[in-house]
Design an enzyme around this catalytic site. Structure first.
Site, PDB file in Angstrom:
ATOM      1  N   PRO A   1       0.803  -1.225   0.000  1.00 15.07           N
ATOM      2  CG  PRO A   1      -0.974  -1.596   1.488  1.00 15.07           C
ATOM      3  CD  PRO A   1       0.335  -2.177   1.033  1.00 15.07           C
TER       4      PRO A   1
ATOM      5  CG  PHE B   1      -2.742  -2.739  -6.436  1.00 20.83           C
ATOM      6  CD1 PHE B   1      -4.111  -2.738  -6.223  1.00 20.83           C
ATOM      7  CD2 PHE B   1      -2.048  -1.557  -6.236  1.00 20.83           C
ATOM      8  CE1 PHE B   1      -4.775  -1.583  -5.820  1.00 20.83           C
ATOM      9  CE2 PHE B   1      -2.695  -0.400  -5.833  1.00 20.83           C
ATOM     10  CZ  PHE B   1      -4.062  -0.412  -5.625  1.00 20.83           C
ATOM     11  CB  ILE B   2      -0.823  -9.643  -5.355  1.00 14.55           C
ATOM     12  CG1 ILE B   2      -0.155  -8.765  -4.296  1.00 14.55           C
ATOM     13  CG2 ILE B   2       0.075 -10.805  -5.768  1.00 14.55           C
ATOM     14  CD1 ILE B   2       1.046  -7.984  -4.786  1.00 14.55           C
TER      15      ILE B   2
ATOM     16  CB  ILE C   1     -13.119   4.707 -36.550  1.00 13.44           C
ATOM     17  CG1 ILE C   1     -11.877   5.512 -36.981  1.00 13.44           C
ATOM     18  CG2 ILE C   1     -13.703   3.955 -37.745  1.00 13.44           C
ATOM     19  CD1 ILE C   1     -10.710   4.665 -37.429  1.00 13.44           C
ATOM     20  CG  HIS C   2     -16.401   1.286 -33.853  1.00 14.75           C
ATOM     21  ND1 HIS C   2     -15.052   1.081 -34.043  1.00 14.75           N
ATOM     22  CD2 HIS C   2     -17.003   0.100 -34.147  1.00 14.75           C
ATOM     23  CE1 HIS C   2     -14.844  -0.173 -34.421  1.00 14.75           C
ATOM     24  NE2 HIS C   2     -16.011  -0.790 -34.497  1.00 14.75           N
TER      25      HIS C   2
ATOM     26  N   GLY D   1     -20.725   6.719 -31.991  1.00 25.60           N
ATOM     27  CA  GLY D   1     -21.498   6.377 -30.801  1.00 25.60           C
ATOM     28  C   GLY D   1     -21.512   4.895 -30.502  1.00 25.60           C
TER      29      GLY D   1
ATOM     30  CD  GLU E   1       5.445  -6.623 -15.466  1.00 28.65           C
ATOM     31  OE1 GLU E   1       6.636  -6.375 -15.216  1.00 28.65           O
ATOM     32  OE2 GLU E   1       4.954  -7.745 -15.327  1.00 28.65           O
TER      33      GLU E   1
ATOM     34  CB  THR F   1       4.238   4.322 -13.661  1.00 23.44           C
ATOM     35  OG1 THR F   1       5.465   4.957 -13.251  1.00 23.44           O
ATOM     36  CG2 THR F   1       3.445   3.883 -12.435  1.00 23.44           C
TER      37      THR F   1
END
Length: 401
Positions: A135, A163-164, A354-355, A357, A380, A382
């Protein structure tokens, strides 16, 4: 058509066969529907993971004696990662993250440790974790709060990791702890830890933005007794943990870079197909110059990132034979990781644009690709710290473009 594997003629044919195996595996087993389901449920694709293990896809460059694929180049790992992630990013990233940090044990573990712990991982019977982050210590692991106190022929470990990756699903993994706190990073050691040991508690973390099929958790250690046999590398591994972890990161950070390439390719495939089908103002939108400009830049970024990632992976073969300065290798893989993941940010965002909405809705998948991609610029190391790693190598004159 040109093929990037032809740049490596000594490996090209075998790697093309490996890519074909990975592609056919994905075609048989992957689907957007399954990916969406597991994304919503935040579940790991165990069935696919086991099947990938049966085909030797989980660790292509690890020797067959440990149930790896037996390929003689680390490029094999990149080929499979790119192919599976391109086929379906959510499923591909989850499968290839299953053995996370097991390469560290392969590099530095004793022969007994490798023979005991690696085959079940590469068969797809269990995942593996690497517990480094705390932490209060994310990017900075030079001083840890998790402490391993030696008591005769064992260590007593107290602390917490967060965060493992794979903590909720793995039977075991490696954990970095302070064995001599007064020495800071020079007094750290890696241990093999079982998740079912007395004093070990795992808490699954939920609610992630993306890569929701990759399990992540916290590890709590309450006076966990660890015999000295579980020190990675045995007695000689005591106080080598920090250095071995960095040496492993010099290789492992290529993983997110390869995933980013696969994600870009998948998003590009979707965007190109959509641009050819979507009709506005009486014609396909691929005929509009602004759409063409986006597609052209997307293709350019993919090619550049892919070349950098494959070049970095190629250097791994010499690095693990001690032919490349570690700081130079750190710069090379950091450059690949930063460029590829930053490029993916742009490419996938353009695919959504490109798509229009439709790109904002799950039915068209590209929104999920962006969510799955975003964390690659964080884990890995930042991207910011990786840029500093590059500058460190430049300042020391051990590497330059």
């Amino acid at each position: 058509m040109t093929d990037i594997l032809d740049l490596f003629p000594q490996y090209a044919e075998e790697l093309k066969l490996l890519r074909k195996t990975a592609r056919e595996f994905a075609q048989r087993n992957f689907s957007p529907e399954l990916a969406r389901e597991l994304d919503k449920k935040e579940e790991f694709p165990w069935d696919l993971y086991r099947k990938a293990g049966e085909l030797g896809l989980l660790a292509p460059s690890i020797p067959t004696e440990y149930n790896g694929g037996g390929f003689s180049t680390y490029l094999a790992d990149i080929v499979v990662t790119e192919e599976l992630v391109r086929a379906e990013p959510t499923l591909g990233t989850a499968i290839m993250s299953g053995p996370f940090s097991s390469h560290l044990l392969y590099f530095f573990g004793t022969e007994e440790q490798k023979k005991k712990y690696l085959p079940p991982v590469y068969k797809g019977e269990t995942t593996f974790f690497g517990a480094y982050t705390e932490p209060e210590h994310g990017t900075d692991i030079t001083q840890l709060n998790t402490v391993a106190e030696r008591k005769g022929d064992k260590f007593i470990i107290r602390g917490m990791k967060t965060f493992i990756t794979n903590a909720p699903t793995a039977k075991y993994g490696v954990l970095l702890a302070q064995t001599e706190p007064e020495k800071r990073h020079r007094g750290q050691t890696l241990f093999i830890i079982h998740t079912d040991w007395p004093g070990v508690t795992i808490r699954k973390l939920t609610g992630k933005m993306g890569q929701r099929s990759i399990p992540v958790g916290e590890i709590y250690l309450d006076n966990v007794e660890v015999p000295i046999d579980y020190v990675v590398g045995g007695e000689k591994g005591i106080n080598q943990g920090f250095y071995w972890t960095l040496a492993y990161f010099n290789v492992s950070r290529i993983g997110p870079a390869a995933m980013a390439v696969g994600l870009m390719l998948s998003a590009f495939d979707k965007a190109l197909e959509y641009a050819k089908k979507r009709v506005q103002f009486g014609q396909q939108i691929i005929n509009f110059q602004l759409i063409q400009e986006k597609l052209g830049r997307m293709a350019m970024l993919i090619e550049a990132a892919r070349s950098l990632v494959y070049r970095a992976a190629y250097y791994v073969d010499d690095y693990i034979k001690f032919k490349i300065d570690p700081r130079a290798m750190a710069a090379i893989t950091s450059a690949a990781k930063v460029f590829a993941t930053d490029a993916a940010n742009q490419v996938i965002d353009d695919a959504i644009q490109i798509h229009g909405g439709y790109g904002y809705f799950e039915e068209f998948d590209v929104e999920r690709y962006w969510r799955d991609h975003r964390v690659t610029r964080i884990y890995e190391g930042t991207n910011e710290i990786n840029l500093l790693t590059i500058v460190d190598a430049l300042r020391r004159d051990v590497w330059k473009p």
